[in-house]
Design an enzyme around this catalytic site. Structure first.
Site, PDB file in Angstrom:
ATOM      1  N   GLN A   1      35.947  43.969  27.095  1.00  0.00           N
ATOM      2  CA  GLN A   1      37.041  44.063  26.125  1.00  0.00           C
ATOM      3  C   GLN A   1      38.046  42.947  26.401  1.00  0.00           C
ATOM      4  O   GLN A   1      38.485  42.774  27.543  1.00  0.00           O
ATOM      5  CB  GLN A   1      37.724  45.429  26.248  1.00  0.00           C
ATOM      6  CG  GLN A   1      38.862  45.635  25.293  1.00  0.00           C
ATOM      7  CD  GLN A   1      39.516  47.003  25.484  1.00  0.00           C
ATOM      8  OE1 GLN A   1      39.092  47.809  26.289  1.00  0.00           O
ATOM      9  NE2 GLN A   1      40.571  47.240  24.736  1.00  0.00           N
TER      10      GLN A   1
ATOM     11  N   GLU B   1      46.066  43.595  32.323  1.00  0.00           N
ATOM     12  CA  GLU B   1      46.387  42.860  33.557  1.00  0.00           C
ATOM     13  C   GLU B   1      45.327  43.053  34.633  1.00  0.00           C
ATOM     14  O   GLU B   1      45.022  42.129  35.381  1.00  0.00           O
ATOM     15  CB  GLU B   1      47.769  43.242  34.091  1.00  0.00           C
ATOM     16  CG  GLU B   1      48.174  42.369  35.268  1.00  0.00           C
ATOM     17  CD  GLU B   1      49.618  42.515  35.702  1.00  0.00           C
ATOM     18  OE1 GLU B   1      49.919  42.075  36.837  1.00  0.00           O
ATOM     19  OE2 GLU B   1      50.437  43.056  34.943  1.00  0.00           O
TER      20      GLU B   1
END
Length: 183
Positions: free
Chosen positions: A41, A62
């Site tokens: 993703q 992150e």
């Protein structure tokens, strides 16, 4: 929305990210998975500033970014969105709350920040997260816990239900409870 390859050197983590702790072992495992299978993703970014040489800030992903750094990736697949601080922070909170492993105290701080600084009502936050208003209020209330009880939660001595009850006490009462019960 178009997925683009963005150079890693043009990306910076966000100071607004409610997730402050990253398990190094889990990052290593994710890095290995990305190395073997690719990025499943793309991450979500927003442009900082209007200049051509402006950096991109991480809105969501992150952990994927950090794992990609570990394997030495030069670029990462990303979707770039136009978001203001309030929208970006809401996205960060929603993504992190959808994960089961977020620290409840980080969650509490994030919700309090969104409520206070983002000027978002409890009702709006609850709707964004798909949670009840009482859930949001209870999480925000956790910010009243003294650090010693937070440490007990993280050490597994107390659970979240205990902290929820303790959070209703004033700080001086919490300190008294700490001295009576845990010393």
């Amino acid at each position: 929305m178009q997925v683009r390859n963005i150079p890693m050197s043009e990306i910076v983590p966000s100071a607004l990210n409610p997730r402050k702790t990253f398990d190094q072992e889990a990052l290593e495992e994710l890095a290995q998975s990305i190395k073997e299978n690719g990025l499943v993703q793309p991450i979500t970014l927003r442009k900082l500033g209007n200049k051509k040489d402006s950096k991109y800030e991480i809105v969501c992903g992150e952990r994927r970014f950090r794992a990609s750094q570990i394997i030495g990736a030069d670029s990462i697949q990303a979707i770039v969105k136009e978001l203001n601080d309030k929208q970006a922070f809401a996205c960060m909170i929603i993504e992190n709350l959808q994960r089961k492993d977020i620290d409840p105290m980080e969650e509490a701080q994030a919700l309090k920040y969104l409520y206070n600084k983002g000027a978002v009502s409890v009702k709006e936050i609850a709707k964004m997260l798909g949670k009840s208003q009482s859930f949001v209020v209870n999480r925000i209330q956790l910010n009243n816990i003294i650090p010693e009880f937070v440490a007990f939660l993280r050490e597994g001595v107390l659970n979240l239900v205990h902290l929820q009850v303790i959070s209703n006490l004033r700080k001086d009462q919490q300190k008294m409870l700490l001295e009576l019960r845990f010393q």
